[in-house]
Design a protein around this motif. Sequence first.
Motif: not given
Length: 114
Positions: A53-59
């Motif tokens: 979820a954190e990686r998706q938010e950055l993306f």
Amino acid sequence: MLDVENISIDKDRLDFLQDFLFKSTVDHYAACSRRAYLDFNRTLNFNEKKSQAERQELFDKGTEILRKSITKMMDAGIGSQVEYDNWHFKVCTELRNLYTRAGVASHLGSRRNG
């Protein structure tokens, strides 16, 4: 503005190329962002574990940076390779800063641009 030659291509061929190169014909910004992320991802060092979820938010934030930057660039126009290189460097720096602020390091030596 650069002297650009326009060509015509039918929609089926364009959709095929977009799907083949970017795996999407729906959201061009997200498709370009995904493609750029694949290259950028090789330089990232997730020292602390980031959830999906954190990686998706950055993306998603990176995609929005690209969307705004490309829109501004298209409105203003690019008149030379130097102008494009300067624009590209600025966008790459902004994306790198996004990840740096989130605690994700990147290695300058392996980046292609910037």
